[in-house]
Design an enzyme around this catalytic site. Structure first.
Site, PDB file in Angstrom:
ATOM      1  CG  PHE A 118       4.994   7.640   3.948  1.00 25.24           C
ATOM      2  CD1 PHE A 118       5.077   7.811   2.577  1.00 25.24           C
ATOM      3  CD2 PHE A 118       3.878   7.003   4.472  1.00 25.24           C
ATOM      4  CE1 PHE A 118       4.066   7.361   1.739  1.00 25.24           C
ATOM      5  CE2 PHE A 118       2.870   6.548   3.642  1.00 25.24           C
ATOM      6  CZ  PHE A 118       2.954   6.719   2.277  1.00 25.24           C
ATOM      7  CD  GLN A 242      -2.543   2.461  10.572  1.00 26.99           C
ATOM      8  OE1 GLN A 242      -2.286   2.068   9.441  1.00 26.99           O
ATOM      9  NE2 GLN A 242      -1.604   2.876  11.396  1.00 26.99           N
ATOM     10  CG  HIS A 244      -5.045   5.808   6.003  1.00 28.08           C
ATOM     11  ND1 HIS A 244      -5.189   7.105   5.555  1.00 28.08           N
ATOM     12  CD2 HIS A 244      -3.830   5.393   5.584  1.00 28.08           C
ATOM     13  CE1 HIS A 244      -4.098   7.443   4.884  1.00 28.08           C
ATOM     14  NE2 HIS A 244      -3.264   6.425   4.885  1.00 28.08           N
ATOM     15  CG  LEU A 254      -5.318   4.487   1.271  1.00 27.56           C
ATOM     16  CD1 LEU A 254      -5.415   4.873   2.733  1.00 27.56           C
ATOM     17  CD2 LEU A 254      -4.366   3.318   1.088  1.00 27.56           C
ATOM     18  CD  GLU A 257       1.065   8.322   6.605  1.00 28.51           C
ATOM     19  OE1 GLU A 257       0.210   7.488   6.941  1.00 28.51           O
ATOM     20  OE2 GLU A 257       2.209   8.336   7.058  1.00 28.51           O
ATOM     21  NE  ARG A 288      -0.920   5.416   7.487  1.00 29.13           N
ATOM     22  CZ  ARG A 288      -0.704   4.418   6.647  1.00 29.13           C
ATOM     23  NH1 ARG A 288      -1.069   3.190   6.962  1.00 29.13           N
ATOM     24  NH2 ARG A 288      -0.128   4.643   5.487  1.00 29.13           N
ATOM     25  CG  HIS A 355      -5.501   1.500   6.151  1.00 26.98           C
ATOM     26  ND1 HIS A 355      -5.815   1.323   4.825  1.00 26.98           N
ATOM     27  CD2 HIS A 355      -4.157   1.638   6.212  1.00 26.98           C
ATOM     28  CE1 HIS A 355      -4.679   1.351   4.110  1.00 26.98           C
ATOM     29  NE2 HIS A 355      -3.669   1.530   4.926  1.00 26.98           N
ATOM     30  NE  ARG A 397       0.291  -1.031   8.320  1.00 33.13           N
ATOM     31  CZ  ARG A 397       0.247  -0.160   7.310  1.00 33.13           C
ATOM     32  NH1 ARG A 397       1.333   0.487   6.914  1.00 33.13           N
ATOM     33  NH2 ARG A 397      -0.900   0.067   6.686  1.00 33.13           N
TER      34      ARG A 397
END
Lengths: 583, 250
Positions: A118, A242, A244, A254, A257, A288, A355, A397
């Site tokens: 990730f 954030q 994304h 979404l 990832e 991100r 996000h 994050r």
């Protein structure tokens, strides 16, 4: 409008991952009510896809300290390192807990919980991507939400479904306040319910509906932070929001990832893998904020695809079809449903999408809400999950750390509150605690103004996406601030169509819009003041991180006159000293 | 929503000009109506938009009293099940270009209508809870994860997808006729645990589902499988539970 009174030891507001995890700790320990404006299984935890990181080392060498380092660095050194250590250490237990609750993790050939790569998660302090994310296909959030709900059913947790909290109650004044309950609105009847309670834990999720292109549910309107902001509780780090990188173009839905964790590649209109230029070591698996900015830069440089050159591609066409079907079934279905293209054959048009809120209700590592820059606790008041700011995510994050946050700090908050309510007396709430809410509802229904909720919300969302998202400047933030302030004035003059008592979503949407406006206001004011670039907060006019002046958390205070005042609080240092953030 | 136009783009459909969508919605307000009534609306939207977007357009620009549940808007939360042109569907995963510009929308059947498209979900969730939808494990795994082979994990993968939207249960003619029947969704929830190798509660659940309100009410009409927005093979899951009871074998 009838009013009902209830008496509990503990009230949990919100039934997503954090609220349910807290409820599991409270069940059997304290008389507990869980209030949700939805049904628990509708919560947006269920939309999380990719995984939950924990250094189990099931498939390769890993240590929680490496996870902590990645989280600190990913958060651009704004995260509090004591809290990050706790989260990454307890991650391992938290995953085992979920397995014991029955979560159907995907498995390795040896039958252990499988793990995959990730963004931003690396071995040995940045050497290479590491397999750390525990997952259940690409519906890990769905499995976590349902597993926690199932555990609550087994423990006979007392749910009040479709009860929306409109106010928080305190005993005492000023610095001597302690939590005393909430006032909730019952959707089915329009009745008000006063819940008198020793402890209140807010777990209401995010507020991504202040943006136009957003991965968030319609119901993510910052209700918990909004109610507390109005009650004089400051909000921490609102400017860190954030985006994304991979939202479905035009929809914002979404695409995990995990698609890049499984080998997916981002390409511009020339077909170039542009992340190789930006992050030579981890490439498409950079954090991100960096990937979203890189996409923004490609589009700005004219290398965006499509008729308006305003998107790039997520390319999965080189992955084996059976890997797509077993590891990414849901998100590839979304692409087929909404874009009508086959991701095994064609690259997917994507754009950054609003996000996740790194900021929110300030708490310490026990989930206790703190009310000033000296970390003073307001007794009995707790928060956990996206609505809270511990702060473990700092300025950005890392992927998977949100699912981790909700279970680790949901559990901690629930435990701490169960302990607290054993040692204090029942709060004293005077009659008429609901009067303020009742008057607000009557005022909204009687409103003869000219402004529509939908119009104000649309203008807010367009302004925030245009002026306060991936890239910001003093000028754009001034524009956003002016718009939000105008909208707040218009909001005082709204009119709703539905005057009824039963399922009046026209009314609740109007209340929710108030929260979005206040939180957007705090976000843009905090962002304009922060004259540096850090994590998700990028200022084109101040493009470097300024540790000298800005290694500090913002606390935004909503003043009586509706303006925003800022103060600041120190970041908790730890093992990892700030250094340049390269991947 | 961004609308673009280019025949070369994979988004060409989304790009086409706005279309006029005609909605015929079954409405009921318990505070003013004695019986349900039909009301018609016209909205203009992109063919790539969702049915849910059409409902929002009506609510936000024409009639704020129109009432329906929704949350995630992409088919994972299960809030917006409704009858669209005669079939149970989620409003958020059906696009105008696929379903057409003439929409007839009603609440799902078999649960009491409270207001417009909002029905009373309590009986549905009570039936879900009645099958013990949680892991029952008597072993003590200590501080370690339990092991499970990939084959054992695959055995119940399909039924873990359920989002409790009620599309299946409220498409079932047996359920319409007899609301004591636990319905397909509850059986799917039971299946998810009965066939989980880590679970020790299969017999208790099978006993529940062997009662008069249980699986043998099912007459295999396949409505549930057709209605499931998650593509779960609901009828097959019900058949597997029936066989487990008949042959006393999981």
């Amino acid at each position: 409008m009838n009013v009902h009174y209830h008496s509990y030891d503990a009230v949990v507001v919100g039934a997503g991952g954090a609220g349910l995890r807290a409820a599991i700790e409270l069940a059997g320990e304290a008389r507990t009510a869980v209030l949700t404006k939805l049904y628990p299984t509708r919560s947006h935890t269920g939309a999380a896809q990719g995984g939950m990181c924990a250094a189990l080392a099931n498939v390769e060498e890993d240590y929680w300290e490496w996870h902590a380092f990645d989280t600190v660095k990913g958060g651009d050194y704004l995260g509090d390192q004591d809290a990050i250590d706790i989260m990454c250490r307890e991650a391992i237990d938290a995953v085992i807990d979920l397995e014991h609750f029955g979560l159907p993790f995907s498995r390795t050939p040896q039958g252990r919980i499988d793990q995959r790569r990730f963004g931003g998660h690396t071995r040995n302090h940045g050497e290479a991507p590491v397999r750390r994310a525990c997952y259940a296909a690409d519906r890990t959030g769905h499995m976590i939400l349902h597993t926690l709900y199932q555990r609550c059913v087994a423990k006979e947790v007392n749910f009040f479904n479709e009860f929306q909290v409109f106010d928080v109650l305190f005993e005492g004044e000023g610095a001597d306040r302690r939590a005393a309950g909430v006032v909730a609105y019952e959707m089915a009847t329009g009745d008000l319910h006063v819940f008198v309670s020793k402890g209140v834990l807010f777990a209401t999720g995010g507020y991504g509906k202040m943006f136009k292109i957003s991965s968030n549910a319609h119901t993510l309107t910052g209700d918990g932070p909004g109610v507390l902001f109005k009650a004089g509780i400051p909000m921490e780090d609102l400017e860190f929001y954030q985006f994304h990188p991979t939202g479905i173009y035009g929809f914002g839905i979404l695409l995990s990832e995990a698609a890049r964790g499984e080998g997916g590649i981002l390409r511009n209109s020339d077909g170039e893998r542009f992340m190789e230029r930006v992050a030579p070591t981890v490439k498409d698996l950079a954090p991100r904020d960096m990937v979203s900015r890189a996409i923004h830069a490609e589009i700005k440089a004219g290398r965006g695809a499509g008729p308006k050159s305003d998107y790039v591609y997520l390319d999965l066409t080189h992955l084996p079809p059976e890997q797509i079907d077993s590891k990414l079934p849901d998100i590839t279905d979304f692409v087929r449903t909404y874009l009508g293209i086959e991701p095994k054959k064609d690259p997917i048009p994507i754009q950054p999408t609003a996000h996740y809120a790194m900021g929110g209700i300030p708490t310490n590592v026990h989930g206790e809400v703190i009310v000033d820059d000296h970390n003073t606790v307001l007794p009995g008041l707790y928060a956990a999950g996206e609505c809270a700011c511990v702060s473990v995510h700092g300025a950005n994050r890392l992927g998977t750390n949100s699912l981790l946050d909700i279970v680790v700090f949901g559990r901690r908050g629930g435990k701490a509150m169960a302990e607290y309510v054993k040692n204090v007396g029942h709060p004293d709430v005077p009659r008429g605690a609901e009067v303020k809410v009742r008057e607000r509802i009557e005022q909204l229904k009687a409103g003869t103004g000219s402004e529509k909720v939908g119009d104000i919300r649309t203008t807010l969302q367009e302004s925030m996406t245009l002026d306060a998202s991936v890239v910001r400047t003093d000028e754009s933030l001034s524009d956003a601030k002016r718009t939000v302030e105008e909208l707040k004035a218009q909001y005082a003059n709204i009119k709703i169509d539905d005057k009824g008592e039963v399922f009046n979503y026209d009314l609740t949407e109007a209340m929710e819009l108030g929260h979005l406006l206040d939180l957007a206001h705090g976000l843009v004011v905090g962002a304009q003041a922060r004259t540096e670039s850090r994590g998700a907060h990028w200022r084109d006019d101040y493009p470097t991180r300024d540790d000298q002046n800005w290694m500090k958390h913002t606390l935004a205070h909503l003043e009586q006159d509706g303006s925003i005042r800022l103060s600041y609080k120190q970041v908790v240092a730890g093992n990892y000293q700030p250094m340049e953030r390269k991947y | 929503m961004t609308v673009t136009e280019s025949p070369a783009s994979p988004l060409a459909d989304k790009a086409k000009e706005l279309v006029r969508v005609h909605l015929r919605i079954k409405r009921y307000d318990p505070e003013t109506d004695t019986r349900p009534r039909w009301q018609e609306f016209e909205v203009e939207m992109s063919p790539g938009d969702r049915v849910l977007d059409a409902l929002h357009l009506v609510k936000w620009t024409q009639d704020g009293t129109l009432t329906f549940r929704r949350s995630c808007a992409h088919g994972v939360c299960g809030s917006d099940a409704m009858v669209i042109n005669g079939e149970n569907k989620l409003a958020c995963i059906n696009l105008i270009k696929n379903i057409g510009t003439d929409l007839t929308i009603e609440p799902i059947r078999g649960l009491e209508v409270i207001k417009d498209l909002v029905v009373d979900m309590e009986p549905f969730f009570a039936q879900h809870r009645s099958v013990m939808p949680y892991l029952i494990a008597h072993d003590d795994p200590g501080y370690k994860e339990r092991l499970q082979t990939q084959e054992d994990r695959d055995r119940f993968d399909d039924t873990t997808k359920c989002i409790l939207c009620a599309c299946c249960t409220t498409s079932c003619p047996i359920y319409w006729a007899n609301s004591e029947y636990v319905g397909p969704a509850a059986i799917v929830s039971a299946h998810r645990f009965i066939f989980d190798s880590r679970d020790d509660g299969a017999q208790e659940r099978l006993d529940i589902l062997n009662q008069k309100s249980g699986v043998f009410r099912c007459k295999t009409s396949f409505n549930c499988t057709e209605a499931c927005p998650r593509g779960i093979k609901v009828t097959q899951a019900i058949e597997e539970v029936k066989r487990a009871i008949l042959y006393d074998r999981v």
